[in-house]
Motif scaffolding. Structure first.
Motif, mmCIF file in Angstrom:
data_model
loop_
_atom_site.group_PDB
_atom_site.id
_atom_site.type_symbol
_atom_site.label_atom_id
_atom_site.label_comp_id
_atom_site.label_asym_id
_atom_site.label_seq_id
_atom_site.Cartn_x
_atom_site.Cartn_y
_atom_site.Cartn_z
ATOM 1 N N GLU A 113 0.823 -1.214 0.000
ATOM 2 C CA GLU A 113 0.000 0.000 0.000
ATOM 3 C C GLU A 113 0.856 1.264 0.000
ATOM 4 N N GLU A 114 1.985 1.218 0.746
ATOM 5 C CA GLU A 114 2.856 2.401 0.810
ATOM 6 C C GLU A 114 3.436 2.731 -0.559
ATOM 7 N N LEU A 115 3.772 1.706 -1.336
ATOM 8 C CA LEU A 115 4.327 1.942 -2.667
ATOM 9 C C LEU A 115 3.271 2.519 -3.598
ATOM 10 N N GLU A 120 1.139 7.150 -6.593
ATOM 11 C CA GLU A 120 -0.064 7.921 -6.930
ATOM 12 C C GLU A 120 0.099 9.390 -6.599
ATOM 13 N N LYS A 121 0.666 9.692 -5.452
ATOM 14 C CA LYS A 121 0.748 11.102 -5.034
ATOM 15 C C LYS A 121 1.734 11.907 -5.882
ATOM 16 N N LEU A 152 -2.892 4.460 -12.703
ATOM 17 C CA LEU A 152 -1.963 3.932 -13.703
ATOM 18 C C LEU A 152 -2.602 3.687 -15.064
ATOM 19 N N ARG A 153 -3.901 3.821 -15.166
ATOM 20 C CA ARG A 153 -4.576 3.479 -16.422
ATOM 21 C C ARG A 153 -4.084 4.317 -17.600
ATOM 22 N N SER A 366 10.989 -3.687 6.353
ATOM 23 C CA SER A 366 9.654 -3.313 5.875
ATOM 24 C C SER A 366 9.692 -2.095 4.957
ATOM 25 N N GLN A 367 10.878 -1.684 4.531
ATOM 26 C CA GLN A 367 10.988 -0.463 3.746
ATOM 27 C C GLN A 367 10.640 -0.693 2.277
ATOM 28 N N VAL A 368 9.935 0.266 1.692
ATOM 29 C CA VAL A 368 9.694 0.318 0.252
ATOM 30 C C VAL A 368 10.065 1.716 -0.219
ATOM 31 N N GLY A 369 10.201 1.871 -1.534
ATOM 32 C CA GLY A 369 10.521 3.198 -2.045
ATOM 33 C C GLY A 369 10.623 3.200 -3.556
ATOM 34 N N ALA A 370 10.770 4.385 -4.116
ATOM 35 C CA ALA A 370 10.879 4.552 -5.570
ATOM 36 C C ALA A 370 11.769 5.742 -5.872
#
Length: 415
Positions: A113-115, A120-121, A152-153, A366-370
């Motif tokens: 969910e965090e990713l 999205e933001k 993403l559509r 538990s880390q996510v990122g982009a």
């Protein structure tokens, strides 16, 4: 007697003529007089005292602005000079940009969910996935649901095959093609791809050119077992693609695996040829990979094989210039799978600008990122500004650079 008088008159006339000529020659020229006056005026204007000329009133010493000392003045000059260096290759204040994201090694059943919130933001225009899309068998439903998320559509997605994807790569690319064909960017000609999708291919995304190749031998065998026939010469493909697309805003080499010397996890596995890294460098491309569940970025490199780095005039000089002959590499593999342990020996080498999260980070697993980058839509204008953002909304790393891809900017380097 009359003759003597005439002789005297002639002598008198001659004398008068001589006197007149002498007076004319000795009299100062008017231009010299003006020159002297001009000199006096010039001296007055410069504040020199000339005769009894009145001087303008001088303000009190208390009214004078503070003057910097010599050391401060030198610092100011250095800053100006440094800015002049950094502003090579025009940076304008206002220019149109697009926003792109680089992710990898995602968990899609369900996606983190965090990713999803992070992507999205940021209102991304294009999404680049570095492979290992889903760690489950029969991932079609999960992959289809992900690309069909509301935000993403309308976003074209580029995916490079990971070792966890190859067996089902036909499915992944089929879902992507259907998705991308429906986006307005594809319909307007701002997005197009060619080649063997995600294995040896290239995509153009509104001026950004991305080259995708498979480098790991066992992955090539798996791809061939799945029915793909891959040409062997990756280096020629990289060079030919970039040389055929001169009018670009950013060049990216997108690999799933990083080269052995530019990994920070353990164990070390030599699965990418350094020549492929240096081919990308010769074309002025940034290298983005995944596979390692970590975020890491190198400094600006001018030779990957010898680990030779660009040494700026000032530490952390920005924006640096990305052009033919230099490059940097990024690992963006925090898509939701557990974080790898960092090898302190590898992470401590001089060419790393940032490695995250460290082994002692309290929530590292538990880390996510982009990696999020804003890219100008006009070649060689403005700055590319990037940051790695965690799922918690924290900016872990940020940097900016200018690109210079004009043909005359390329050094004479041949493979």
């Amino acid at each position: 007697m009359f003759q003597r008088g005439r002789k005297n008159i002639r002598l008198l006339v001659a004398f008068l003529v001589l006197m007149a000529v002498g007076a004319f020659l000795l009299w100062p020229a008017s231009s010299d007089t003006v020159y002297e006056v001009d000199n006096k005026v010039d001296k007055i204007e410069k504040g020199d005292k000339v005769g009894d000329v009145d001087q303008p009133d001088q303000p009190d010493q208390a009214d004078q602005p503070d003057q910097p000392d010599q050391a401060g003045q030198a610092d100011k000059v250095d800053e100006v000079n440094e800015e002049d260096k950094l502003d090579e290759g025009p940076i304008v204040e206002t220019y149109e940009t697009i926003t792109v994201a680089f992710i990898g090694d995602t968990v899609l059943d369900p996606p983190k969910e965090e990713l999803v919130t992070l992507l999205e933001k940021n209102n991304i225009d294009f999404l680049f996935h570095g492979g290992d899309i889903a760690y489950i068998k029969d991932a079609k439903a999960a992959w289809s649901s992900f690309v069909d998320l509301d935000f993403l559509r309308s976003v074209p997605i580029v995916a490079t095959a990971g070792n966890a994807d190859v067996a089902e790569w036909n499915m992944f690319t089929s879902v992507l093609k259907t998705h991308n064909d429906q986006t307005s960017a594809s319909q307007e000609g701002k997005f197009r791809c060619s080649g063997i999708a995600g294995l040896q291919s290239s995509c153009t995304a509104d001026g950004i050119v991305v080259v995708q190749i498979v480098t790991e031998p066992s992955m090539r065998k798996a791809a061939e077992a799945a029915g793909f026939r891959l040409p062997m010469n990756n280096n020629k493909f990289i060079k030919d693609t970039f040389q055929a697309t001169k009018n670009t805003t950013l060049r990216v080499c997108h690999f799933h695996h990083p080269f052995v010397d530019y990994k920070v996890d353990m164990p070390r596995t030599d699965i990418v040829n350094v020549v492929e890294y240096d081919t990308c460098r010769q074309q002025g491309a940034m290298i983005v990979s995944a596979h390692d569940h970590i975020y890491a970025r190198t400094k600006l490199m001018i030779n990957y094989e010898t680990h030779r780095m660009f040494r700026p005039t000032k530490p952390d000089e920005e924006p640096f210039k990305l052009r033919g002959g230099n490059s940097f590499s990024v690992i963006s593999g925090l898509g939701g799978k557990s974080t790898v342990a960092v090898n302190p020996q590898l992470a401590g080498t001089a060419w790393w600008a940032k490695v995250w999260p460290e082994n002692d980070h309290p929530t590292r697993n538990s880390q996510v990122g982009a990696l999020i980058c804003t890219v100008p839509t006009t070649p060689d204008v403005g700055k590319v500004e990037c940051r790695f953002e965690s799922g918690e909304g924290e900016t872990i790393d940020s940097f900016s650079f200018v690109t210079a891809y004009k043909e005359d900017d390329f050094p004479a380097i041949e493979l």
